[in-house]
Design an enzyme around this catalytic site. Structure first.
Site, mmCIF file in Angstrom:
data_model
loop_
_atom_site.group_PDB
_atom_site.id
_atom_site.type_symbol
_atom_site.label_atom_id
_atom_site.label_comp_id
_atom_site.label_asym_id
_atom_site.label_seq_id
_atom_site.Cartn_x
_atom_site.Cartn_y
_atom_site.Cartn_z
ATOM 1 C CG ASP A 201 4.715 97.487 15.071
ATOM 2 O OD1 ASP A 201 5.265 98.512 15.514
ATOM 3 O OD2 ASP A 201 5.200 96.795 14.161
ATOM 4 C CE1 TYR B 281 11.137 94.115 15.184
ATOM 5 C CE2 TYR B 281 13.392 94.308 14.423
ATOM 6 C CZ TYR B 281 12.109 93.834 14.247
ATOM 7 O OH TYR B 281 11.826 93.072 13.147
ATOM 8 C CE LYS C 212 5.409 101.607 13.774
ATOM 9 N NZ LYS C 212 6.514 100.664 13.502
#
Lengths: 527, 261
Positions: A308, A273, A380
């Protein structure tokens, strides 16, 4: 649960590709350390405090060792050797090395700038007890956390996804009030959103903070303040409320340790990330994520990965497979750091453009695919954000469909959508209304997933098959190219980063022969 | 100047002039008759006549959430609104590339960044990156643009240095985070710094973000402000009009939406 067709041999091939990708990087990781890694080890050994300018002691010391070109032997070596030579404890040695005459650093490295075998043995011996103490502190906090959780109800609506909400006032004392309110209103997990600037700070601020843009600084004191508030809420509600924060950015390892000792239950922690979304150097991130996860593994904290986010920059239809490919990669990196599947909260999101016909069906297919491919993982599930416009009424409906997919496919951790997304940080009543609406959907559709079967060649099933096939192709391609080159070409999130570019590159150090890091060694030995 | 006749509007609910609006809010007091009365008074204080408290629920310990409906007594005179807007005709990518090629005979160079503490690159990425936004390619995809996206948390002095280094025509600043108006402070700081360096006017300054509009952009010293829903083509069209002549300067292209009906 409605099943989509999944070719298990294809899943096995994906895992094999991801394992090869991660093993290639692991060779690099095992040969390097970073300023962040050395700082977390010092914190674990018990170094505390700030200097007269407010610079954390661990930064002052690591920067000094880095400047003297001896960080490659490990900050632990310097501490141990200094104790062996002058006596005192870890903190006294740290202060001596950080602020004393530079000779007190140089004397540990002999005439040629390399420690002798005897010095290394002595340094190791001096660190034996501090290392045991470091582990005992982590283990003690973990056991206390798990005991408190076991003594209370685990969640507000058993059998449905855990409800996760965020607070983000900028002031930790307001955050604590809002966190308790959220727990009372039915939240199972509370995240304190971090100030946006923090991911690129190469130090962790100290103390309780009351000012922050876009969120609140992650500090050890702030973690403790929210933990105490949620402990109170847990006792009062008879239901355990989990706390999460961000083990990400340039200090991801230090924050992982803080989370461990301050009894956080989850942290956002991702292998890539920071590289993609914060332009942190990839070498730095790969080393830091590994060490952060070693602490997390020991603490039995659940991580939430950040795939995500790919769909917030890349198209959620075209690039859905990059999410699942990245989940395999995060899983492989996680395993190499000692994490078990039950700690891997792999992330994905409901971000398809709602104007697309049958987008709900595609979301259902993708969500179910992730669930089946990662069956033991606390997945998640993230709400729509990109296509929310500020029309709060429409957004509330949008979130309802998201919730319906979440409960139907049995996602594990659901970050609740906010109808005021794209307007402001959630207000007290926004969270309340979101929790209320989610509870409604989870209640009314509680067993929907058990009741329905999907057409084997229908839109939902075909979507899942397509996405997995594309993910396999991408992983095969990344494996050939190596992840270093794949990221440079924009394989994930449409973002391109180079191996030597990005922030934090100067904080990487190649380990010298004789590099010493007893805390990390102990963590590696334990899982 | 002829004074125009005021046109006063009320909120339109079910019929003209009924002024019907809904409000939702939280008061720090418990649910109950006193809470309901407090909510009613609160609504009345906002100019709502005969308010109905349609919802009253505890949303946290000691806090109550209300939904109120009522007839707003307030009116708005829509004849004297001043709303500056960026008003240049939108051009197609082909036309943009053609104009730049024929009129400028070089590429338009732009440098963009999220400045200050802002780490949210979604806006600047949407405008600059190849991928673009809402199905429209970003400036990187144009043959006639050379776009440099410096990413997030860029300091203003670095941004200016880079703009100078690449010979930028325009600087694009994105500000997403708005807590305590930091977006305004960050944007203003860039203009101030350019002023101090004697480089004000050297670059076309564009400001974008979810809480930005053209009026605010102008107020902060930028040449234009772009709000939510802005597409790369809007920004490209603006720059082409500004740099390729034959079109009015942005300051002249501002219209005041004040036409009486």
């Amino acid at each position: 649960m409605p099943r989509v067709p999944v070719d298990e041999s294809q899943v096995a091939r994906c895992r094999e590709h991801a394992a090869a990708i991660a093993s290639d990087v692991q060779k690099y990781i095992d040969a390097h350390t970073t300023v962040g890694v050395e700082r977390v080890v010092l914190r674990a050994l018990g170094v505390v405090g700030v200097d007269d300018q407010g610079v954390p002691m661990v930064n002052a010391l690591v920067d000094r060792l880095h400047g003297a070109d001896v960080l490659r032997f490990g900050a632990s070596y310097a501490i141990g050797a200094s104790i062996a030579r002058h006596g005192g404890d870890v903190q006294e040695a740290a202060e001596r090395l950080a602020f004393g005459p530079i000779e007190q650093v140089r004397e540990l490295f002999g005439e040629v700038g390399v420690p002798s075998a005897e010095q290394i043995v002595e340094a190791r011996k001096a660190l034996e007890q501090p290392t045991l103490d470091a582990l005992a502190r982590i283990d003690g906090a973990r056991d206390q956390r798990l005991a408190l959780r076991a003594a209370h109800a685990q969640q507000a609506q058993p059998g449905t996804p855990l409800k996760y909400v965020i607070v983000a006032t900028g002031n930790i004392y307001d955050d604590a009030v809002q966190a308790k309110a959220a727990a009372q209103a039915g939240a199972d997990i509370v995240a304190v959103i971090r100030a946006t600037a923090q991911s690129l700070l190469d130090y962790v601020p100290e103390g309780a903070t009351t000012e922050g843009f876009g969120g609140t600084f992650a500090t050890q004191d702030n973690f403790g303040i929210v933990r105490r508030a949620l402990d109170e809420a847990t006792v009062r509600n008879g239901r355990y409320c989990m706390q999460t924060n961000y083990s990400s950015g340039l200090c991801m390892a230090e924050i992982a340790w803080m989370a461990a000792v301050e009894r956080l239950d989850m942290v956002l922690n991702d292998a890539m990330y920071g590289i993609l979304f914060r332009d942190i150097n990839m070498c730095r991130t790969f080393v830091d994520q590994y060490v952060s996860r070693r602490f997390i593994a020991r603490s039995k904290i659940v991580i939430n990965t950040g795939e995500d986010n790919y769909l917030t920059t890349a198209d959620a239809v075209e690039k859905a497979h990059t999410v699942i490919a990245s989940q395999f990669v995060n899983e492989a990196f996680g395993h190499r750091a000692g994490l078990v599947d039950e700690q891997l909260g792999l992330g994905h999101a409901y971000e398809i453009d709602p104007k697309i016909e049958d987008s709900f069906l595609m979301e259902l297919g993708q969500a179910q695919l992730v669930r089946q491919v990662f069956p033991r993982h606390p997945i998640k599930w993230m709400p729509p954000t990109k296509h929310k416009t500020g029309d709060i009424f429409q957004a509330h409906v949008h979130d309802a469909l998201y919730n319906l997919v979440g409960v139907t496919t049995g996602q594990s951790i659901e970050l609740l959508g906010m109808f005021s997304e794209a307007i402001h940080n959630p207000l007290l009543m926004d969270r309340y209304l979101s929790l209320k609406a989610t509870r409604y959907v989870f209640t009314t559709a509680r067993h929907l997933g058990d009741e329905i079967e999907l057409k084997p060649d229908g839109i939902i099933a075909r979507r899942a098959v397509t996405v997995l096939a594309e993910a396999e192709a991408l992983l095969a391609d990344v494996r050939v190219k190596t992840i270093w080159n794949a990221i440079a070409e924009g394989a994930f999130a449409d973002v391109k980063r180079t191996r030597t570019g990005g922030k934090g590159f100067t904080g990487i150090v190649e380990r010298a022969p004789g590099y010493m890091n007893p805390v990390l060694e102990a963590l590696e030995a334990s899982t | 100047m002829h004074p125009t006749e005021a046109k006063l509007l009320r909120a339109y609910g079910d019929r003209e002039g009924d002024g019907m609006v809904q409000m939702s809010f939280t008061l720090q007091m418990p649910v109950g008759a006193r809470g309901r009365e407090a909510a009613k008074r609160f609504a009345e204080a906002h100019g709502l006549k005969e308010p109905i408290i349609s919802t009253m629920e505890e949303c946290a310990e000691g806090f109550t959430y209300f939904v109120a409906y009522g007839h707003s007594q307030h009116t708005v005179d829509v004849t004297n609104l001043e709303v500056p807007e960026v008003e240049v005709p939108r051009l197609e990518m082909k036309e943009i590339d053609h104009r730049v090629k024929t009129r400028l005979a070089r590429k338009i160079v732009v440098v963009g960044a999220c400045t200050g503490s802002d780490a949210h690159t979604v806006g600047i990425d949407a405008i600059l990156n190849m991928k673009g936004y809402a199905g429209e390619k970003g400036l990187e995809a144009y043959k006639s643009f050379e776009a440099y996206n410096l990413g997030a948390q860029v300091e203003n002095d670095q941004l200016i240095e880079r703009a100078n280094a690449v010979g930028a025509d325009a600087i694009l600043v994105s500000q997403v985070i708005t807590q305590r108006n930091c977006h305004k402070d960050n944007a203003r700081a860039l203009v101030d710094l350019l002023e101090r360096r004697g480089e004000r006017g050297k670059f076309i300054l564009l400001l974008g973000g979810p809480r930005i509009d053209h009026k605010l952009g102008l107020e902060l010293g930028f040449d234009a402000g772009f709000g939510p829903g802005t597409r790369p083509g809007d920004v490209a069209s603006f720059l082409v009009h500004k740099l390729c002549g034959e079109e009015p300067l942005p300051s002249e292209s501002i219209r005041a939406v004040a036409k009486a009906s």
